[in-house]
Design an enzyme around this catalytic site. Structure first.
Site, PDB file in Angstrom:
ATOM      1  N   ASN A  18       0.850  -1.194   0.000  1.00  0.00           N
ATOM      2  CA  ASN A  18       0.000   0.000   0.000  1.00  0.00           C
ATOM      3  C   ASN A  18       0.897   1.262   0.000  1.00  0.00           C
ATOM      4  O   ASN A  18       2.126   1.131   0.088  1.00  0.00           O
ATOM      5  CB  ASN A  18      -0.901  -0.048   1.240  1.00  0.00           C
ATOM      6  CG  ASN A  18      -0.089   0.131   2.510  1.00  0.00           C
ATOM      7  OD1 ASN A  18       1.039  -0.353   2.594  1.00  0.00           O
ATOM      8  ND2 ASN A  18      -0.633   0.820   3.466  1.00  0.00           N
TER       9      ASN A  18
ATOM     10  N   CYS B 158       2.003   3.586   2.049  1.00  0.00           N
ATOM     11  CA  CYS B 158       3.081   3.916   3.018  1.00  0.00           C
ATOM     12  C   CYS B 158       3.990   2.734   3.313  1.00  0.00           C
ATOM     13  O   CYS B 158       4.894   2.819   4.160  1.00  0.00           O
ATOM     14  CB  CYS B 158       2.463   4.473   4.291  1.00  0.00           C
ATOM     15  SG  CYS B 158       1.477   5.929   3.947  1.00  0.00           S
TER      16      CYS B 158
ATOM     17  N   GLU C  72       3.554  -0.335   4.631  1.00  0.00           N
ATOM     18  CA  GLU C  72       3.442  -1.260   5.762  1.00  0.00           C
ATOM     19  C   GLU C  72       2.628  -2.513   5.447  1.00  0.00           C
ATOM     20  O   GLU C  72       2.583  -3.437   6.247  1.00  0.00           O
ATOM     21  CB  GLU C  72       2.822  -0.539   6.978  1.00  0.00           C
ATOM     22  CG  GLU C  72       1.345  -0.170   6.868  1.00  0.00           C
ATOM     23  CD  GLU C  72       1.106   1.156   6.153  1.00  0.00           C
ATOM     24  OE1 GLU C  72       2.041   1.633   5.469  1.00  0.00           O
ATOM     25  OE2 GLU C  72      -0.005   1.690   6.262  1.00  0.00           O
TER      26      GLU C  72
HETATM   27  N1  UDP Z   1      -3.744   6.474   3.168  1.00  0.00           N
HETATM   28  C1  UDP Z   1      -4.256   7.055   2.023  1.00  0.00           C
HETATM   29  N2  UDP Z   1      -4.303   8.424   1.923  1.00  0.00           N
HETATM   30  C2  UDP Z   1      -3.852   9.229   2.922  1.00  0.00           C
HETATM   31  C3  UDP Z   1      -3.327   8.648   4.092  1.00  0.00           C
HETATM   32  C4  UDP Z   1      -3.287   7.270   4.183  1.00  0.00           C
HETATM   33  O1  UDP Z   1      -4.646   6.354   1.103  1.00  0.00           O
HETATM   34  O2  UDP Z   1      -3.921  10.473   2.790  1.00  0.00           O
HETATM   35  C5  UDP Z   1      -3.714   4.994   3.288  1.00  0.00           C
HETATM   36  C6  UDP Z   1      -2.406   4.379   2.855  1.00  0.00           C
HETATM   37  O3  UDP Z   1      -2.639   3.074   2.363  1.00  0.00           O
HETATM   38  C7  UDP Z   1      -1.642   4.317   4.148  1.00  0.00           C
HETATM   39  C8  UDP Z   1      -2.745   3.867   5.071  1.00  0.00           C
HETATM   40  O4  UDP Z   1      -3.882   4.620   4.626  1.00  0.00           O
HETATM   41  O5  UDP Z   1      -0.567   3.459   4.039  1.00  0.00           O
HETATM   42  C9  UDP Z   1      -2.521   4.089   6.517  1.00  0.00           C
HETATM   43  O6  UDP Z   1      -2.115   5.423   6.732  1.00  0.00           O
HETATM   44  P1  UDP Z   1      -2.342   6.122   8.132  1.00  0.00           P
HETATM   45  O7  UDP Z   1      -2.097   5.118   9.204  1.00  0.00           O
HETATM   46  O8  UDP Z   1      -1.534   7.379   8.164  1.00  0.00           O
HETATM   47  O9  UDP Z   1      -3.897   6.467   8.061  1.00  0.00           O
HETATM   48  P2  UDP Z   1      -4.946   7.031   9.129  1.00  0.00           P
HETATM   49  O10 UDP Z   1      -5.844   5.896   9.458  1.00  0.00           O
HETATM   50  O11 UDP Z   1      -4.216   7.602  10.294  1.00  0.00           O
HETATM   51  O12 UDP Z   1      -5.681   8.098   8.377  1.00  0.00           O
END
Ligand code: UDP
Length: 547
Positions: free
Chosen positions: A272, A274, A276
């Site tokens: 994905n 980021c 992970e």
């Molecule tokens: N992600 C996305 N757009 C964003 C931020 C995150 O698509 O602007 C997706 C992406 O796959 C990332 C995952 O959400 O690896 C998890 O990111 P994060 O934990 O920062 O998300 P949160 O749940 O805090 O918004």
């Protein structure tokens, strides 16, 4: 009943990004109602497995965990559960085969996924290199980098006015003939603003770097060796680009595939956005994170509370697989086959501060291992218990588990450490397993700037307690190697991968970045991403002074 205790920044984020709105754009729910909506929809899946299930009881337990900010699922789940979009996963990987049908199908699918707040990753490694002939029309292709630009442009167009920008990961194997273009493309800062790039590196490449040897570039369609490159020189180019712009990162693909739970079904080639969550093409994953600052009581870790939160979180995330409404049929089929979930953490740095442990210390490394081992162990138990009632994941017999003597597993993977970029703001916690960026910070969210003080730091200051610089250490003060040590400690007990940005001071050299890449390869990590302070003009976070 727990009362939500939000920081001022969390309130802003809630209003801007999460609270449901009507068609006129007016907010139509309170934060309590948001959590109750999410808990109710997700708990509803219990009904599908157990006629006598008490959905109301489950919903109350979920709601308590959300409201107390002890556990939060990824943003799409908070935004979309019980709302018209209904898509709850943050992570998707889509296939890109070497033909126009496949490329444009995935372009369309990624648009539909971005609309729901999900991020998409792709390996472009199957595309023939630039200059190669296209049949039956006589012509030549622009190669993977030109197609990545197409995906980037589409993301940019559908992004306007959305609360969550579409995010992508583009992966190219190090042996692809266009690898040099890929590694250097983002040095032109106008290009690929909606893409993170990662070079998929194998063990053979790292061995060539260390031995000072060349390695082969292989035509993806014919399998022929078309050229040879100096491995050390390519790594130096990667380090130079990463030093300049933060891209590309590296994915250690052999390490990732050694942990693939279903190698018979397919090889993992992409993650994905980021990094992970490695996934097979068309798989998706919902992430969720436990707020570690909430499991510290009287300066000690409350292990029982952690274990019970893990059981609740695995139950929650398995339910999400069930109630998720996918915009693409294939992602639904594939996601239900392996039922991958990704439970991780946020607030690790806060936990260390509360316990008086410096981030840069062996004690922190040991604690990281203990915490993640406990989460992994409890998650395996919880997934086994769910399987006893709900059945194993459908591809269980094609997975590695039966040969290991495992009888019950509801989910092919259980743990992932996500960046928690937005949900950690909501929880008022430090993000993921990162050190605190700065205790007084200026943060760009969309087009707006927010000034913000770290909550524990603010409390200590107000109470007149000493601010010990060894404990209140910022990301820039932690030497790069210690970032990797903490990442490795979490990775040791994580099924999927650990998202971590090694924040580097402005004065670091390209050569030091190259060294770090090699260290990461030796530390059994699944990937590495670095970011050098001030290397991008529109940096999201910067240190500031609030006085
Ligand atoms: N992600 C996305 N757009 C964003 C931020 C995150 O698509 O602007 C997706 C992406 O796959 C990332 C995952 O959400 O690896 C998890 O990111 P994060 O934990 O920062 O998300 P949160 O749940 O805090 O918004």
């Amino acid at each position: 009943m727990t009362i939500c205790n939000f920081t001022p920044l969390a309130r802003e984020v809630l209003e801007k990004r999460y609270l449901a709105r009507n068609y006129r754009g007016e907010i139509i729910e309170t934060p309590d109602e948001l959590f109750s909506r999410v808990a109710g929809v997700v708990a509803g899946a219990d009904r599908l497995f157990d006629a006598g299930a008490s959905v109301r009881k489950t919903a109350a337990r979920f709601e308590e965990a959300l409201t107390s900010l002890s556990f939060l699922p990824n943003s799409p789940c908070l935004m979309n559960a019980g709302r018209p979009l209904g898509q709850l996963a943050a992570c998707f990987v889509l296939p890109v085969e070497d033909n126009l049908e496949s490329i444009f199908q995935s372009l369309k699918d990624s648009a539909l996924i971005h609309r729901t707040g999900g991020g998409t990753g792709f390996s472009f490694g199957r595309l023939r290199p630039s200059g190669d002939t296209i049949f039956p029309a006589s012509g030549v292709t622009g190669g993977p980098v030109s197609f990545i630009q197409l995906f980037d442009a589409a993301t940019h167009l559908i992004d306007r006015n959305r609360v969550r920008p579409g995010a992508n990961m583009g992966v190219l194997p190090v042996s692809h003939p266009d690898i040099r273009d890929f590694v250097t493309v983002k040095r032109d800062r106008r290009l690929l603003g909606n893409f993170n790039l990662s070079v998929a590196v194998d063990d053979g490449f790292i061995a060539c770097v260390k031995a000072g040897r060349d390695y082969p570039l292989i035509h993806p369609r014919t399998g022929a060796v078309v050229d040879r490159l100096s491995a050390a020189e390519l790594l130096a180019e990667m380090a130079r680009s990463a030093w300049e712009t933060g891209d590309p990162g590296i994915l250690f693909l052999d390490r990732i595939n050694r942990a693939n739970p279903t190698p018979v079904i397919g090889r993992l080639e992409a993650t994905n956005p980021c990094g992970e969550q490695p996934l097979l093409p068309y798989e998706s994953c919902t992430l969720g994170s436990i707020n570690l600052s909430r499991i510290v009581n009287d300066e000690a870790v409350d292990c029982e509370k952690l274990e019970s939160l893990v059981h609740l979180a695995v139950h929650f995330l398995d339910n999400v697989v069930e109630v998720n409404r996918h915009p693409v049929t294939q992602t639904e089929e594939w996601s239900r086959m392996n039922r991958k979930i990704g439970l991780g953490v946020m607030g690790f740095a806060d936990m260390l501060i509360l316990l008086g442990i410096p981030y840069q210390s062996e004690r922190a490394v040991v604690l990281a291992e203990e915490i993640m081992a406990c989460i992994q162990r409890s998650a395996v138990a919880a997934s086994g218990e769910l399987a006893a009632r709900r059945g194993n994941f459908p591809a269980f017999h094609q997975s590695v588990f039966p040969a290991r003597g495992v009888k019950r597993r509801r989910n092919a993977t259980l743990t992932t450490v996500a960046p928690t970029g937005t949900i950690s703001l909501l929880a008022g916690a430090s993000s993921s397993v990162e050190p605190v960026f700065a205790f007084e910070v200026q943060r760009r969210i969309g087009n707006e700037i927010f000034m913000d003080e770290h909550p524990i730091y603010a409390r200590y200051r107000q109470e007149g307690r000493p601010i010990d610089p060894g404990i209140f250490q910022t990301a820039w003060e932690v030497p790069p190697h210690w970032h990797l040590k903490i990442q490795a400690a979490f990775q040791k007990y994580t099924d999927n991968a650990v998202s971590k940005t090694v924040n580097l001071p402005e004065h670091i050299t390209e050569e030091q970045v190259r060294e770090l890449f090699l260290q990461a390869a030796d530390m059994n990590l699944k990937g590495i991403t670095v970011y050098r302070d001030k290397s991008l003009p529109d940096q999201i976070l910067s240190a500031c002074s609030l006085k």
